[in-house]
Write a protein that holds these residues in place. Structure first.
Motif, PDB file in Angstrom:
ATOM      1  N   VAL A 145     -18.070 -27.725  24.135  1.00 55.06           N
ATOM      2  CA  VAL A 145     -17.739 -26.780  25.087  1.00 55.06           C
ATOM      3  C   VAL A 145     -18.236 -26.568  26.130  1.00 55.06           C
ATOM      4  O   VAL A 145     -17.755 -26.758  27.523  1.00 55.06           O
ATOM      5  CB  VAL A 145     -17.489 -25.373  24.594  1.00 55.06           C
ATOM      6  N   LEU A 146     -19.599 -26.636  26.341  1.00 52.06           N
ATOM      7  CA  LEU A 146     -20.501 -26.792  27.352  1.00 52.06           C
ATOM      8  C   LEU A 146     -20.455 -28.004  28.202  1.00 52.06           C
ATOM      9  O   LEU A 146     -20.401 -27.910  29.458  1.00 52.06           O
ATOM     10  CB  LEU A 146     -22.275 -26.526  27.122  1.00 52.06           C
ATOM     11  N   ILE A 147     -20.358 -29.285  27.617  1.00 47.68           N
ATOM     12  CA  ILE A 147     -20.215 -30.500  28.316  1.00 47.68           C
ATOM     13  C   ILE A 147     -18.726 -30.718  28.970  1.00 47.68           C
ATOM     14  O   ILE A 147     -18.768 -30.922  30.143  1.00 47.68           O
ATOM     15  CB  ILE A 147     -20.283 -31.616  27.378  1.00 47.68           C
ATOM     16  N   ILE A 194     -10.310 -23.989  15.739  1.00 47.66           N
ATOM     17  CA  ILE A 194     -10.489 -23.077  16.691  1.00 47.66           C
ATOM     18  C   ILE A 194     -11.219 -23.614  18.106  1.00 47.66           C
ATOM     19  O   ILE A 194     -10.844 -23.498  19.104  1.00 47.66           O
ATOM     20  CB  ILE A 194     -10.981 -21.783  16.341  1.00 47.66           C
ATOM     21  N   ILE A 195     -12.276 -24.366  17.702  1.00 55.41           N
ATOM     22  CA  ILE A 195     -13.018 -24.997  18.617  1.00 55.41           C
ATOM     23  C   ILE A 195     -12.125 -25.998  19.347  1.00 55.41           C
ATOM     24  O   ILE A 195     -12.241 -26.090  20.821  1.00 55.41           O
ATOM     25  CB  ILE A 195     -14.279 -25.737  18.163  1.00 55.41           C
ATOM     26  N   ALA A 196     -11.376 -26.883  18.780  1.00 55.95           N
ATOM     27  CA  ALA A 196     -10.273 -27.669  19.134  1.00 55.95           C
ATOM     28  C   ALA A 196      -9.122 -26.763  20.316  1.00 55.95           C
ATOM     29  O   ALA A 196      -8.772 -26.958  21.138  1.00 55.95           O
ATOM     30  CB  ALA A 196      -9.496 -28.228  18.344  1.00 55.95           C
ATOM     31  N   VAL A 202      -9.248 -24.386  27.389  1.00 54.04           N
ATOM     32  CA  VAL A 202      -9.911 -24.776  28.838  1.00 54.04           C
ATOM     33  C   VAL A 202      -9.344 -25.717  29.573  1.00 54.04           C
ATOM     34  O   VAL A 202      -9.068 -25.805  30.851  1.00 54.04           O
ATOM     35  CB  VAL A 202     -11.470 -25.495  28.425  1.00 54.04           C
ATOM     36  N   GLY A 203      -8.463 -26.688  29.172  1.00 53.10           N
ATOM     37  CA  GLY A 203      -7.706 -27.551  29.811  1.00 53.10           C
ATOM     38  C   GLY A 203      -6.434 -27.235  30.309  1.00 53.10           C
ATOM     39  O   GLY A 203      -6.199 -27.336  31.667  1.00 53.10           O
ATOM     40  N   ALA A 271      -4.897 -18.735  18.446  1.00 53.78           N
ATOM     41  CA  ALA A 271      -5.873 -19.082  19.272  1.00 53.78           C
ATOM     42  C   ALA A 271      -5.120 -19.496  20.648  1.00 53.78           C
ATOM     43  O   ALA A 271      -5.466 -19.066  21.688  1.00 53.78           O
ATOM     44  CB  ALA A 271      -6.832 -20.117  19.120  1.00 53.78           C
ATOM     45  N   MET A 272      -4.302 -20.379  20.559  1.00 52.65           N
ATOM     46  CA  MET A 272      -3.460 -21.108  21.881  1.00 52.65           C
ATOM     47  C   MET A 272      -2.551 -19.954  22.317  1.00 52.65           C
ATOM     48  O   MET A 272      -2.758 -19.948  23.701  1.00 52.65           O
ATOM     49  CB  MET A 272      -2.682 -22.167  21.192  1.00 52.65           C
TER      50      MET A 272
END
Length: 315
Positions: A145-147, A194-196, A202-203, A271-272
């Motif tokens: 996420v940070l990258i 959930i990370i995905a 973000v995108g 989440a989406m």
């Protein structure tokens, strides 16, 4: 000839910058609540982050996930995560949360699961995910996420100017923070899916924000004497039909996926769905209003080559 249906008028004149003062307050309260939820309630980490036992099985008949889930949850080892693995519906991936007690307890768990599933089940693999592996997954997820956000910062900085980059990253952090707070509140398993979903949000948010910023930059060249706040209002209103229609059509697909996609996809799609609302709000109220606070160098905008107009920015 049929005229196209206009769900949203093309000539809206909403004073977004006037409303942004309330947006600052709402976003500030929501972000503070998300932080407090994370600190005092925390996330309900799934097997990916807590460790546990992972089974890969093959059934003789097409697997009934609801039936298998009911049998395994009846053992009292915690909520099992099941999903189809491979093709044909015969292979199933089962995740059970970690249980304290060492290898002997894990062996008992495996035996109980085999007993309750009964005959006719082939065990392709049984793996125990320890705390070290789950800790590494958590670190790698945070780094991903940070990258992504740092890469976006660099891209926007070169694509636009530093004011646009800072406003974009602050808006993205706002979206990520509210999504994390949402999962703290509802208590659904927080796992790699959930990370995905967060990276996808973000995108999506970045795409919406860039569309607005591209139109702002275009109008900075076109309306050289228009005050920045008024110019931002005109820009957002001009792309508002595109922004809202994109959000609605995406939500329709996600709602269908949430209803018919099965238990495994519910966390990801939820989440989406939440992320679409947050990202649409932030692209309209947060990112552009932050740009108004930071200001822009109109002279730098004017001397940049115009190039081709951003087709994606047109409603």
């Amino acid at each position: 000839m049929f005229k196209p249906i206009r769900f949203i008028p093309d000539d809206t004149k909403i004073k977004f910058m006037l409303l942004s003062r309330y947006g600052y307050f709402a976003s500030g309260v929501a972000c503070l609540a998300a932080i407090l939820l994370f600190v005092f309630v925390g996330l309900n980490y799934g097997v990916d982050f807590k460790g546990g036992t992972v089974f890969v099985i093959r059934t003789e008949q097409v697997a009934n996930l609801d039936e298998l889930r009911g049998k395994i949850n009846g053992l009292g080892f915690g909520d099992a995560e099941l999903q189809e693995f491979g093709t044909g519906g015969h292979e199933v991936l089962i995740r059970l949360p970690a249980i304290e007690g060492g290898e002997d307890v894990q062996r008992v768990v495996q035996d109980k699961v085999k007993q309750v599933l009964g005959a006719g089940v082939e065990y392709l693999s049984i793996d125990v995910v320890g705390p070290k592996v789950s800790g590494e997954l958590a670190q790698q997820s945070i780094m991903a996420v940070l990258i992504a956000i740092i890469g976006i910062l660099i891209y926007i900085w070169f694509r636009f100017e530093w004011q646009f980059a800072i406003a974009t990253v602050m808006s993205l952090l706002h979206d990520v923070l509210l999504t994390v707070g949402f999962f703290c509140l509802i208590g659904i398993d927080f796992n790699l899916q959930i990370i995905a979903a967060i990276l996808t949000i973000v995108g999506y948010s970045l795409n919406d924000t860039v569309v607005v910023f591209d139109r702002i930059r275009e109008y900075l060249r076109k309306y050289k004497q228009l005050p920045l706040a008024d110019l931002i209002d005109v820009s957002i209103n001009s792309v508002l039909p595109r922004t809202l229609l994109t959000a609605v059509t995406t939500l329709l697909a996600l709602i269908a996926l949430y209803i018919f996609g099965g238990e495994v996809l519910k966390g990801f799609t939820l989440a989406m769905i939440w992320g679409i609302f947050v990202a649409t709000y932030s692209s309209i109220f947060s990112a552009a209003s932050l740009l108004a606070l930071l200001g822009v160098n109109r002279d730098a905008i004017q001397i940049q080559p115009s190039g081709s107009k951003a087709a994606a920015a047109r409603p």
